[in-house]
Design an enzyme around this catalytic site. Sequence first.
Site, PDB file in Angstrom:
ATOM      1  N   VAL A  10      36.959  62.212  52.643  1.00  0.00           N
ATOM      2  CA  VAL A  10      38.814  61.819  52.928  1.00  0.00           C
ATOM      3  C   VAL A  10      39.116  62.040  54.595  1.00  0.00           C
ATOM      4  O   VAL A  10      38.833  63.614  54.598  1.00  0.00           O
ATOM      5  CB  VAL A  10      39.880  62.281  52.026  1.00  0.00           C
ATOM      6  CG1 VAL A  10      40.981  62.024  52.656  1.00  0.00           C
ATOM      7  CG2 VAL A  10      39.382  61.778  51.020  1.00  0.00           C
ATOM      8  N   SER A  38      33.596  65.433  56.055  1.00  0.00           N
ATOM      9  CA  SER A  38      32.763  63.954  56.097  1.00  0.00           C
ATOM     10  C   SER A  38      31.486  63.645  56.976  1.00  0.00           C
ATOM     11  O   SER A  38      30.763  62.905  56.419  1.00  0.00           O
ATOM     12  CB  SER A  38      33.631  63.143  56.412  1.00  0.00           C
ATOM     13  OG  SER A  38      34.738  63.652  55.002  1.00  0.00           O
ATOM     14  N   TYR A  39      31.540  64.857  57.695  1.00  0.00           N
ATOM     15  CA  TYR A  39      30.279  64.625  59.318  1.00  0.00           C
ATOM     16  C   TYR A  39      28.950  65.398  58.528  1.00  0.00           C
ATOM     17  O   TYR A  39      28.376  64.667  58.789  1.00  0.00           O
ATOM     18  CB  TYR A  39      30.914  65.690  59.912  1.00  0.00           C
ATOM     19  CG  TYR A  39      30.071  65.108  61.819  1.00  0.00           C
ATOM     20  CD1 TYR A  39      29.219  66.252  61.609  1.00  0.00           C
ATOM     21  CD2 TYR A  39      30.469  64.087  61.869  1.00  0.00           C
ATOM     22  CE1 TYR A  39      28.290  66.154  62.777  1.00  0.00           C
ATOM     23  CE2 TYR A  39      28.595  63.859  63.437  1.00  0.00           C
ATOM     24  CZ  TYR A  39      28.089  65.063  63.376  1.00  0.00           C
ATOM     25  OH  TYR A  39      27.178  65.128  64.167  1.00  0.00           O
ATOM     26  N   GLU A  40      29.096  65.952  57.551  1.00  0.00           N
ATOM     27  CA  GLU A  40      28.529  66.137  56.832  1.00  0.00           C
ATOM     28  C   GLU A  40      27.339  65.394  55.700  1.00  0.00           C
ATOM     29  O   GLU A  40      26.283  65.533  55.112  1.00  0.00           O
ATOM     30  CB  GLU A  40      28.321  67.516  56.336  1.00  0.00           C
ATOM     31  CG  GLU A  40      28.276  68.734  56.993  1.00  0.00           C
ATOM     32  CD  GLU A  40      29.328  68.887  57.938  1.00  0.00           C
ATOM     33  OE1 GLU A  40      30.490  68.630  57.518  1.00  0.00           O
ATOM     34  OE2 GLU A  40      29.401  69.503  59.539  1.00  0.00           O
ATOM     35  N   ARG A  79      45.735  55.165  47.395  1.00  0.00           N
ATOM     36  CA  ARG A  79      44.224  55.439  47.502  1.00  0.00           C
ATOM     37  C   ARG A  79      43.039  56.144  46.591  1.00  0.00           C
ATOM     38  O   ARG A  79      42.123  55.823  45.728  1.00  0.00           O
ATOM     39  CB  ARG A  79      43.928  54.594  48.911  1.00  0.00           C
ATOM     40  CG  ARG A  79      44.006  53.944  49.390  1.00  0.00           C
ATOM     41  CD  ARG A  79      43.889  53.644  50.708  1.00  0.00           C
ATOM     42  NE  ARG A  79      44.092  53.007  51.285  1.00  0.00           N
ATOM     43  CZ  ARG A  79      45.650  52.105  51.233  1.00  0.00           C
ATOM     44  NH1 ARG A  79      46.534  53.251  50.860  1.00  0.00           N
ATOM     45  NH2 ARG A  79      46.179  51.347  51.979  1.00  0.00           N
ATOM     46  N   TRP A 110      36.569  68.855  52.481  1.00  0.00           N
ATOM     47  CA  TRP A 110      38.504  68.811  53.041  1.00  0.00           C
ATOM     48  C   TRP A 110      39.275  67.958  52.306  1.00  0.00           C
ATOM     49  O   TRP A 110      38.172  67.029  51.517  1.00  0.00           O
ATOM     50  CB  TRP A 110      38.141  68.530  54.353  1.00  0.00           C
ATOM     51  CG  TRP A 110      37.552  69.116  55.287  1.00  0.00           C
ATOM     52  CD1 TRP A 110      36.423  69.823  55.600  1.00  0.00           C
ATOM     53  CD2 TRP A 110      38.509  69.054  56.860  1.00  0.00           C
ATOM     54  NE1 TRP A 110      36.579  70.097  56.852  1.00  0.00           N
ATOM     55  CE2 TRP A 110      37.718  70.120  57.416  1.00  0.00           C
ATOM     56  CE3 TRP A 110      39.862  68.744  57.155  1.00  0.00           C
ATOM     57  CZ2 TRP A 110      38.689  70.373  59.043  1.00  0.00           C
ATOM     58  CZ3 TRP A 110      40.354  68.978  58.088  1.00  0.00           C
ATOM     59  CH2 TRP A 110      39.451  70.125  59.243  1.00  0.00           C
ATOM     60  N   THR A 163      44.329  64.435  67.852  1.00  0.00           N
ATOM     61  CA  THR A 163      42.954  63.975  68.544  1.00  0.00           C
ATOM     62  C   THR A 163      41.807  62.786  67.970  1.00  0.00           C
ATOM     63  O   THR A 163      42.620  62.442  66.824  1.00  0.00           O
ATOM     64  CB  THR A 163      42.120  65.223  68.474  1.00  0.00           C
ATOM     65  OG1 THR A 163      41.198  65.880  67.263  1.00  0.00           O
ATOM     66  CG2 THR A 163      43.309  66.400  69.015  1.00  0.00           C
ATOM     67  N   HIS A 207      38.984  63.316  67.139  1.00  0.00           N
ATOM     68  CA  HIS A 207      38.085  63.384  66.060  1.00  0.00           C
ATOM     69  C   HIS A 207      38.303  62.718  64.868  1.00  0.00           C
ATOM     70  O   HIS A 207      36.738  61.804  64.781  1.00  0.00           O
ATOM     71  CB  HIS A 207      38.929  64.729  65.295  1.00  0.00           C
ATOM     72  CG  HIS A 207      37.698  65.921  64.792  1.00  0.00           C
ATOM     73  ND1 HIS A 207      38.237  66.863  63.632  1.00  0.00           N
ATOM     74  CD2 HIS A 207      36.205  65.655  65.053  1.00  0.00           C
ATOM     75  CE1 HIS A 207      36.789  67.638  63.538  1.00  0.00           C
ATOM     76  NE2 HIS A 207      35.772  66.831  64.465  1.00  0.00           N
ATOM     77  N   PHE A 230      29.325  53.195  50.120  1.00  0.00           N
ATOM     78  CA  PHE A 230      30.280  53.201  50.514  1.00  0.00           C
ATOM     79  C   PHE A 230      32.137  54.056  50.795  1.00  0.00           C
ATOM     80  O   PHE A 230      33.087  53.489  49.987  1.00  0.00           O
ATOM     81  CB  PHE A 230      30.900  52.237  52.301  1.00  0.00           C
ATOM     82  CG  PHE A 230      31.496  53.167  53.278  1.00  0.00           C
ATOM     83  CD1 PHE A 230      32.922  52.359  53.473  1.00  0.00           C
ATOM     84  CD2 PHE A 230      31.131  53.384  54.171  1.00  0.00           C
ATOM     85  CE1 PHE A 230      33.763  52.952  54.582  1.00  0.00           C
ATOM     86  CE2 PHE A 230      32.048  54.668  54.931  1.00  0.00           C
ATOM     87  CZ  PHE A 230      33.368  53.883  55.384  1.00  0.00           C
TER      88      PHE A 230
HETATM   89  O1  LIG Z   1      39.100  67.663  60.802  1.00  0.00           O
HETATM   90  N1  LIG Z   1      39.559  66.049  59.810  1.00  0.00           N
HETATM   91  C1  LIG Z   1      38.710  65.933  58.710  1.00  0.00           C
HETATM   92  C2  LIG Z   1      37.194  66.595  58.531  1.00  0.00           C
HETATM   93  N2  LIG Z   1      36.661  68.110  59.637  1.00  0.00           N
HETATM   94  C3  LIG Z   1      35.613  68.343  59.390  1.00  0.00           C
HETATM   95  C4  LIG Z   1      34.153  67.780  59.971  1.00  0.00           C
HETATM   96  O2  LIG Z   1      34.144  66.255  58.514  1.00  0.00           O
HETATM   97  C5  LIG Z   1      33.200  68.909  59.718  1.00  0.00           C
HETATM   98  O3  LIG Z   1      32.999  69.299  58.566  1.00  0.00           O
HETATM   99  C6  LIG Z   1      32.991  69.743  60.938  1.00  0.00           C
HETATM  100  O4  LIG Z   1      33.374  69.285  62.207  1.00  0.00           O
HETATM  101  C7  LIG Z   1      32.157  70.924  61.243  1.00  0.00           C
HETATM  102  O5  LIG Z   1      30.929  69.393  61.140  1.00  0.00           O
HETATM  103  N3  LIG Z   1      36.236  66.015  57.515  1.00  0.00           N
HETATM  104  C8  LIG Z   1      37.210  65.927  56.505  1.00  0.00           C
HETATM  105  O6  LIG Z   1      35.866  65.689  56.029  1.00  0.00           O
HETATM  106  N4  LIG Z   1      38.253  65.026  56.798  1.00  0.00           N
HETATM  107  C9  LIG Z   1      39.310  65.358  57.395  1.00  0.00           C
HETATM  108  O7  LIG Z   1      40.314  64.891  57.898  1.00  0.00           O
END
Ligand SMILES: O=Nc1c(NC[C@H](O)[C@H](O)[C@H](O)CO)[nH]c(=O)[nH]c1=O
Length: 166
Positions: free
Chosen positions: A90, A61-63, A137, A27, A96, A98, A123
Amino acid sequence: MAVKGLGKIDQAYDGSNLRIGIIHARWNSVIIDALVAGAIKRMQSLGVKEENIIVETVPGSYELPWGTKRFVDRQKKAGEPLDAVIPIGVLIKGSTMHFEYISESTTHALMQLQDKVNMPVIFGLLTCLTEEQALARAGIDEAKSMHNHGEDWGAAAVEMSVKYGP
Ligand SMILES: O=Nc1c(NC[C@H](O)[C@H](O)[C@H](O)CO)[nH]c(=O)[nH]c1=O
C-alpha cells in the site's frame, strides 16, 4: 453506471490443488492486513487449502519485486513450488515524489517478474493519493462501501493458475 472491480467472475475455478504465495509489505499495516485477509478468504472460498496459502513479508513495497523472486525460488528449491504469487503493498502519496518513484518502479518490476518466475504475479499494489482511498479499497471504510480489492487478487490468482498454469 460503470461497476468498478472484478465484477462477476465468469466461473468459479477449483483451487483445491493450488499452492499460492502472498508476500506483503509492512507499511500501512492496518490496510495491508485487511487486503491479505480478503485475498485468503476468497482463495479459500475457491477451494485453496489453508496449508497451501503461504504468507511472507518484506519491509516496504519497494522490496516486493526482489522479495517475490526469492520467495518463489525458495519454495521451488524446497520442493513446494507455488502456482501463483500475490505481492501486496500500500503506497499512499506523501509530500514528496517518493510515492511516484516507488509506484512506477515497483509496478514495472512486478510486471516483468512474471517472465522470470514463469507464473502469474498478481498486481496487489494499492497506489493511493489519500488514506481514505486506501481504506475504501481494503473494504475498511464502510461509509464508502467500496469492496476489498484483496478478494479480487485472490480470485485472479486462482483463475490464472487454473487457466494458464504449466
Ligand atoms: O514511503 N512510503 C511508503 C513506503 N516506503 C518504504 C519503501 O517501500 C522501502 O521499504 C524503503 O524505501 C527502503 O527500501 N513503502 C510502502 O510500502 N508504502 C509507502 O507508502
